[in-house]
Design a protein around this motif. Structure first.
Motif, PDB file in Angstrom:
ATOM      1  N   LEU A 360       0.883  -1.334  -0.040  1.00 46.81           N
ATOM      2  CA  LEU A 360       0.095   0.005  -0.119  1.00 46.81           C
ATOM      3  C   LEU A 360       0.780   1.262   0.151  1.00 46.81           C
ATOM      4  CD1 LEU A 360      -2.994   1.359   0.491  1.00 46.81           C
ATOM      5  CD2 LEU A 360      -2.474   1.135   2.988  1.00 46.81           C
ATOM      6  N   SER A 361       0.702   2.229  -0.962  1.00 42.81           N
ATOM      7  CA  SER A 361       1.486   3.394  -1.069  1.00 42.81           C
ATOM      8  C   SER A 361       0.435   4.526  -1.457  1.00 42.81           C
ATOM      9  CB  SER A 361       2.397   3.368  -2.079  1.00 42.81           C
ATOM     10  OG  SER A 361       2.014   2.687  -3.128  1.00 42.81           O
ATOM     11  N   THR A 362       0.881   5.800  -0.709  1.00 38.77           N
ATOM     12  CA  THR A 362      -0.082   6.981  -0.637  1.00 38.77           C
ATOM     13  C   THR A 362       0.458   7.873  -1.743  1.00 38.77           C
ATOM     14  OG1 THR A 362      -0.466   7.079   1.773  1.00 38.77           O
ATOM     15  CG2 THR A 362      -0.756   8.791   0.609  1.00 38.77           C
ATOM     16  N   VAL A 363      -0.652   8.211  -2.777  1.00 43.38           N
ATOM     17  CA  VAL A 363      -0.355   9.019  -3.780  1.00 43.38           C
ATOM     18  C   VAL A 363      -1.562   9.951  -3.932  1.00 43.38           C
ATOM     19  CG1 VAL A 363       0.074   9.199  -6.272  1.00 43.38           C
ATOM     20  CG2 VAL A 363       0.768   7.184  -5.157  1.00 43.38           C
ATOM     21  N   HIS A 364      -1.558  11.156  -3.281  1.00 44.39           N
ATOM     22  CA  HIS A 364      -2.530  12.038  -3.128  1.00 44.39           C
ATOM     23  C   HIS A 364      -1.963  13.502  -3.333  1.00 44.39           C
ATOM     24  CE1 HIS A 364      -6.336  13.578  -1.368  1.00 44.39           C
ATOM     25  NE2 HIS A 364      -5.658  14.010  -0.222  1.00 44.39           N
ATOM     26  N   ALA A 365      -3.019  14.375  -3.637  1.00 43.64           N
ATOM     27  CA  ALA A 365      -2.553  15.692  -4.102  1.00 43.64           C
ATOM     28  C   ALA A 365      -4.003  16.495  -3.026  1.00 43.64           C
ATOM     29  CB  ALA A 365      -3.035  16.117  -5.367  1.00 43.64           C
ATOM     30  N   SER A 366      -3.568  17.464  -2.256  1.00 46.38           N
ATOM     31  CA  SER A 366      -4.353  18.132  -1.348  1.00 46.38           C
ATOM     32  C   SER A 366      -5.685  18.833  -2.276  1.00 46.38           C
ATOM     33  CB  SER A 366      -3.671  19.441  -0.623  1.00 46.38           C
ATOM     34  OG  SER A 366      -4.559  20.265  -0.061  1.00 46.38           O
ATOM     35  N   GLY A 367      -6.523  18.983  -1.779  1.00 44.29           N
ATOM     36  CA  GLY A 367      -7.768  20.015  -2.395  1.00 44.29           C
ATOM     37  C   GLY A 367      -7.770  21.459  -2.093  1.00 44.29           C
ATOM     38  N   HIS A 368      -6.427  21.794  -1.354  1.00 36.41           N
ATOM     39  CA  HIS A 368      -6.284  23.310  -0.790  1.00 36.41           C
ATOM     40  C   HIS A 368      -5.109  24.021  -1.449  1.00 36.41           C
ATOM     41  CE1 HIS A 368      -9.996  22.807   1.681  1.00 36.41           C
ATOM     42  NE2 HIS A 368      -9.487  21.579   1.954  1.00 36.41           N
ATOM     43  N   ALA A 369      -5.297  25.296  -1.669  1.00 34.18           N
ATOM     44  CA  ALA A 369      -4.036  25.827  -2.228  1.00 34.18           C
ATOM     45  C   ALA A 369      -2.904  25.951  -1.355  1.00 34.18           C
ATOM     46  CB  ALA A 369      -4.573  27.150  -2.840  1.00 34.18           C
TER      47      ALA A 369
END
Ligand SMILES: [Zn+2]
Length: 415
Positions: A360-369
């Motif tokens: 399991l690895s995390t690949v994520h982009a925030s919803g905020h500037a």
């Protein structure tokens, strides 16, 4: 025109702002605070006359910037005489989600927001501006009255799938007297981490999907439509078929956008997990299964060639995937806020995947500037005053932006 931030001046989530001009009022967002499960709901309702019970008619409407619960979660409690305005696709998505997510609390919208289409609510001219956020169909709200202009950003970012909207808003909206600006990531300023963009998520997932020997599992929220698009594109780049569950397929259809991957597309299939099948049978809602029938994929096919698929996954599906022997050589991507993995359910999922020998690895982009993108926005906007909202670090705003005017919760101030 004057403004009162009832909640949100120094917290992320639960935003509720009241605006008054000429004896009339509107409310911007009716958010449920984050992490509130132990508090009685009536204790969460800010004191706004005519919002939760019948008033004298001076409260003319509620405008909701987007569908996340921390902005819309109290909408079902708004008095039925008060009109609610929300994006059209947002309303459709929330209606779909209400079927699949038992905890959601549906409400009726009176009118819909459309990009740059001004409408009048009492003395207020209200203009929604489409912005980039992890919620689909999210808006910044321009409110004009008494010759003054207030811009409420809602939640924004400059690194999603339409990053140009933030700069376009700053350039085209014209002079504003006050910008009520979100600062979710202001506290993290200086932590040195560059913002991962949706494009980065797509690129990194594409590389991972190529490398996985077996099935690629993707844990994400289908209501994050930008992410659905990124994962679909990554799957295609890796030569794999993207499998939505029925919930994701229904949300995609509810967007009403031909640019969002749909069950009829080449390279898209739809899997019906047992929990969703049960829900369909209980509600006799067979039409939503009928709508995806031609694209259905069954365990037998998944098991025969798991290396061909990127599977929309959730913890409740692991049993049936294991039983169908789909998980040999599988790897998972966690494409949500990493903090969820540290909570009980997330930790249990981690243990479960470990036992199944699924990485399991995390690949994520925030919803905020990022603070940097907010800085560019404020400079391009040229607003006279910047009032922090949706932040746990309002006192940091002054280090980053010009013209900052920190206001506390529950105090009225003039625009
Ligand atoms: Zn928010």
């Amino acid at each position: 025109m004057k403004v009162c931030i009832h909640r949100g001046a120094r917290q992320i989530g639960g935003t509720l702002v009241e605006v008054e001009a000429q004896g009339a009022r509107i409310v911007l967002d009716v958010g449920l605070p984050l992490e509130v499960s132990i508090v009685a709901q009536r204790d969460l309702l800010p004191d706004v006359a005519g919002l939760w019970a019948r008033g004298d008619g001076s409260l003319r409407g509620v405008v909701i910037s987007h569908g996340h619960p921390d902005h819309s979660g109290l909408a079902d409690l708004v008095d039925e005489d008060v009109p609610i305005y929300i994006g059209e696709a947002t309303a459709a998505i929330l209606a779909e989600a209400a079927f699949f997510v038992p905890a959601s609390r549906p409400f009726n919208a009176t009118g819909h927001l459309h990009h740059r289409r001004t409408f009048q609510v009492g003395p207020f001219a209200v203009t929604p501006w489409l912005v980039d956020h992890s919620a689909f169909d999210a808006y910044a709200i321009l409110v004009e009255a008494d010759g003054r202009r207030l811009l409420y950003t809602g939640d924004v970012r400059g690194h999603g799938r339409k990053p140009e909207t933030l700069t376009a808003l700053a350039r085209a909206v014209g002079a504003v007297d006050v910008v009520l600006m979100e600062g979710t990531r202001v506290a993290a300023h200086g932590d040195g981490r560059p913002a991962m963009s949706e494009q980065d998520v797509e690129d990194e997932c594409a590389a991972r999907f190529v490398a996985v020997a077996g099935m690629a599992l993707a844990f994400y929220s289908p209501q994050n439509v930008d992410r659905l698009v990124s994962l679909y594109r990554a799957a295609r780049r890796a030569g794999r078929t993207f499998v939505m569950d029925l919930y994701a397929a229904s949300i995609a259809a509810a967007t009403g956008r031909s640019t969002v991957p749909q069950s009829g597309w080449e390279g898209v299939r739809v899997y019906l997990p047992r929990s969703q099948r049960r829900r369909v049978i209980d509600a006799a809602a067979y039409e939503c299964v009928e709508a995806v029938r031609a694209a259905r994929v069954y365990p037998q096919e998944l098991c025969a060639r798991p290396e061909d698929f990127v599977m929309t996954c959730r913890a409740s599906m692991l049993d049936e995937l294991e039983r169908a022997r789909c998980l040999d050589g599988a790897e998972a991507v966690w494409s949500m806020w990493p903090g969820y993995l540290e909570r009980d359910q997330g930790a249990a999922l981690g243990t479960r995947l470990e036992r199944l020998d699924v990485g399991l690895s995390t690949v994520h982009a925030s919803g905020h500037a990022t603070p940097q993108d907010l800085g560019r926005f404020v400079t391009a906007l040229g607003a006279e005053r910047v009032v922090p909202v949706h932040t746990d670090a309002p006192e940091r705003f002054g280090d980053l932006f010009d013209g900052v005017d920190v206001q506390p919760d529950a105090r009225w101030w003039p625009v």
